[in-house]
Structure formats: C-alpha cells, structure tokens
Design a protein around this motif. Structure first.
Motif, PDB file in Angstrom:
ATOM      1  N   GLU A  61       0.812  -1.211   0.000  1.00 16.10           N
ATOM      2  CA  GLU A  61       0.000   0.000   0.000  1.00 16.10           C
ATOM      3  C   GLU A  61       0.850   1.267   0.000  1.00 16.10           C
ATOM      4  O   GLU A  61       0.372   2.338  -0.393  1.00 16.10           O
ATOM      5  CB  GLU A  61      -0.931   0.008   1.216  1.00 16.10           C
ATOM      6  N   HIS A  62       2.099   1.134   0.454  1.00 19.43           N
ATOM      7  CA  HIS A  62       2.990   2.300   0.523  1.00 19.43           C
ATOM      8  C   HIS A  62       4.333   1.932  -0.118  1.00 19.43           C
ATOM      9  O   HIS A  62       5.326   1.717   0.582  1.00 19.43           O
ATOM     10  CB  HIS A  62       3.203   2.729   1.978  1.00 19.43           C
ATOM     11  N   PRO A  63       4.373   1.836  -1.442  1.00 20.59           N
ATOM     12  CA  PRO A  63       5.611   1.425  -2.112  1.00 20.59           C
ATOM     13  C   PRO A  63       6.782   2.373  -1.870  1.00 20.59           C
ATOM     14  O   PRO A  63       7.937   1.991  -2.057  1.00 20.59           O
ATOM     15  CB  PRO A  63       5.215   1.402  -3.594  1.00 20.59           C
ATOM     16  N   GLU A  64       6.480   3.564  -1.434  1.00 21.57           N
ATOM     17  CA  GLU A  64       7.542   4.551  -1.178  1.00 21.57           C
ATOM     18  C   GLU A  64       8.159   4.399   0.215  1.00 21.57           C
ATOM     19  O   GLU A  64       9.156   5.062   0.539  1.00 21.57           O
ATOM     20  CB  GLU A  64       6.958   5.967  -1.313  1.00 21.57           C
ATOM     21  N   ALA A  65       7.610   3.523   1.043  1.00 26.18           N
ATOM     22  CA  ALA A  65       8.080   3.373   2.425  1.00 26.18           C
ATOM     23  C   ALA A  65       9.560   3.004   2.480  1.00 26.18           C
ATOM     24  O   ALA A  65      10.005   2.078   1.786  1.00 26.18           O
ATOM     25  CB  ALA A  65       7.255   2.316   3.145  1.00 26.18           C
ATOM     26  N   LYS A  66      10.301   3.725   3.303  1.00 21.97           N
ATOM     27  CA  LYS A  66      11.728   3.445   3.465  1.00 21.97           C
ATOM     28  C   LYS A  66      11.926   2.648   4.755  1.00 21.97           C
ATOM     29  O   LYS A  66      11.974   3.215   5.853  1.00 21.97           O
ATOM     30  CB  LYS A  66      12.521   4.752   3.507  1.00 21.97           C
ATOM     31  N   ILE A  67      11.980   1.344   4.606  1.00 20.47           N
ATOM     32  CA  ILE A  67      12.160   0.435   5.737  1.00 20.47           C
ATOM     33  C   ILE A  67      13.361  -0.446   5.421  1.00 20.47           C
ATOM     34  O   ILE A  67      13.275  -1.346   4.587  1.00 20.47           O
ATOM     35  CB  ILE A  67      10.908  -0.430   5.969  1.00 20.47           C
ATOM     36  N   GLN A  68      14.473  -0.180   6.069  1.00 18.27           N
ATOM     37  CA  GLN A  68      15.710  -0.928   5.831  1.00 18.27           C
ATOM     38  C   GLN A  68      15.969  -1.879   7.004  1.00 18.27           C
ATOM     39  O   GLN A  68      15.905  -1.467   8.169  1.00 18.27           O
ATOM     40  CB  GLN A  68      16.892   0.033   5.659  1.00 18.27           C
ATOM     41  N   ILE A  69      16.242  -3.132   6.697  1.00 18.53           N
ATOM     42  CA  ILE A  69      16.443  -4.165   7.721  1.00 18.53           C
ATOM     43  C   ILE A  69      17.828  -4.773   7.556  1.00 18.53           C
ATOM     44  O   ILE A  69      18.174  -5.250   6.475  1.00 18.53           O
ATOM     45  CB  ILE A  69      15.371  -5.263   7.604  1.00 18.53           C
ATOM     46  N   ILE A  70      18.611  -4.749   8.614  1.00 19.89           N
ATOM     47  CA  ILE A  70      19.950  -5.330   8.594  1.00 19.89           C
ATOM     48  C   ILE A  70      19.989  -6.551   9.505  1.00 19.89           C
ATOM     49  O   ILE A  70      19.712  -6.456  10.704  1.00 19.89           O
ATOM     50  CB  ILE A  70      21.020  -4.320   9.061  1.00 19.89           C
TER      51      ILE A  70
END
Length: 286
Positions: free
Chosen positions: A110-119
């Motif tokens: 729903e929010h393709p622009e979401a910046k969620i980075q997982i390390i």
C-alpha cells in the motif's frame, strides 16, 4: 531526512541508553512455566526471575516478534513520514528477521515509497547492541540513512563473540547448538569455547579444560585481533567475575572502554547461568 532506529530485546541494551538515544526495542517473548512473558515494558520478565526458575528445572522457550507487531510499528512510522532502520537479531538464531521482512512487504503493497531498511546483524546480545549504538552515533552525527547502513554493514562482519558456557544442555534443547558440538561438555571439566560465525550461527571453536583457562583463551583471542577501543562483556549470574574481567581488560594497551551488560531473558533462556562472553570489533572477519 532523519530516521527511526529499531532493534529487539536480544540486543540487551540498557533501558536508560535506549530512552536517551530514541531507539525502539521490539520484544521477543518467553514462555515460562506455561505462561508467556514480554521482554520489554514495565511488566517484562527479568533474567533474575528466569534464571531462578531454570535452576529449579524450568525449560523456557522463546518466541520471535510476529508479523503483526512489525506491521503496527512500521505503519506508524510510515504515517509520520519516517524512514526506518531495523538492526535485528541473527536470522540464524531466530525467525524475527523473516517476520520483519514479511511485514515490510505487506506495508509496501500500500505504501511502495516506504523506506524500511532491515539489517541482519548476524549477532546477539550486547554485540548486536553495540552495532545499534554505532548506528545511533552515526545518526546523531548527522549521517544519512544510507551512510549509516553502509557503516553498519561494513562493521558487522568484524564483530567477534566468544562465550564460555557451563551447561550446554539449554543451547542444545533450544536448537541453537548441535548435539555433536556439545558432546564434550561436562567431560573432565572441558569447557567448549562458543563463537558466532559469519552466518550468525553458534559453533564450538575450542575445547578448554576449566573455566579459568577458558576465560584466558577468550581474552587472548580478543586482544590479538582487536581493532576498536571498546570491548563488551556479557554475563549471567556472576557479576563480580564480569567486573573483575573489565578491570583486567582496562589495563591492556588500546582498550579505552569496557561495557558490561547482563544477558537479557531471551538469550539467558538458551544459555542458563554462569555465562561469560567477550565481544569486540576485530581486524579479521569472523
């Protein structure tokens, strides 16, 4: 654009530091004596209570952070227009990483622009916590999300963990160590030296007679490869031994800071009592 830093309760970070550095901690759960306990918040399970019950014979289990919990936190950040950097417990030791990845994909539908980075830190306890500390330092210094990610990704492979365990039964029972690696435990006072390898898995890397020699071996390995002025000590049970080791290490050349942290209940559920671990940034990759 600033960003939100997340980690989980396996990082064993002090609550005061977490508050002061605006870090959100996702809590894994512990099942103990047919009850489920949280590991964050005012009603959280403490390691002291857990270890006391384990001494009585309790066999706790731990549960990963679920997808729904991540969705809620990610959605809140997205609604505020915040980017997220999540430094997570080793994916080889928990399904928490996979839960976070699934939640991110659901949010991005729903929010393709979401910046969620997982390390995937491929680390545990205060070693994972130290990487979170470095990320918070980078953010405070004004580094971007991308710059911070680059720094942590470059640093994580050099994080070394060495651990002496009195009773390997808990690690084997929880599936964190193979029965073959644990076979030497308890025989003729042999103490396996445990490490976290490049894949984030626990492995036995040495067989040492007696705890004193085991600690000496951890110190020797750490100091011979040290590439940072900070060393971290994690422990259960014997705080005095941890503090004495701290004073010993502070006398070594190149060691400016030693952080001592008790193992939180998630890690302690798999190790039991009388654990002593050394963690540091080395010159060589693990």
């Amino acid at each position: 654009m600033t960003f939100k830093i997340l980690t989980d309760s396996t990082a064993d970070l002090p609550e005061k530091w977490v508050r002061e550095n605006d870090v959100t901690v996702m809590g894994l759960a512990v099942q103990l004596n047919d009850q489920t306990f949280e590991t964050v918040g005012p009603a959280r399970l403490t390691s002291e209570i857990l270890l006391r019950e384990m001494e009585k014979g309790a066999q706790p289990k731990t549960s990963q952070v679920n997808v729904g919990q991540f969705e809620a936190v990610f959605q809140e950040a997205v609604d505020k227009g915040e980017a997220i950097l999540y430094l997570v417990f080793s994916s080889a030791l928990s399904g928490t990483y996979q839960s976070a990845v699934i939640a991110r994909e659901l949010i991005r539908e729903e929010h393709p622009e979401a910046k969620i980075q997982i390390i995937d830190t491929k680390a545990a306890t205060i070693g994972e916590g130290y990487l979170v500390m470095k990320a918070a330092e980078a953010r405070a210094a004004g580094k971007t999300l991308e710059e911070t990610i680059h720094e942590i990704v470059q640093l994580a492979p050099y994080l070394h963990t060495y651990m002496i365990v009195d009773d390997l039964e808990h690690l084997v029972r929880g599936g964190r160590l193979s029965k073959v690696a644990a076979m030497v435990g308890g025989l003729m006072n042999i103490k396996p030296l445990i490490s976290i390898n490049s894949e984030g898995r626990l492995e036995s890397i040495g067989k040492i007679r007696g705890r004193k020699k085991g600690v000496a071996e951890m110190v020797a390995r750490t100091l011979s490869d040290l590439n940072d002025d900070t060393i971290l000590i994690a422990y259960t049970g014997d705080q005095q031994a941890a503090e004495e080791l701290k004073e010993r290490l502070l006398q070594e050349s190149g060691v400016e800071r030693v952080i001592v942290a008790p193992l939180g209940p998630v890690i302690a559920a798999h190790t039991g009592n009388n654990i002593l671990a050394l963690l540091s940034i080395g010159k060589s990759r693990r």
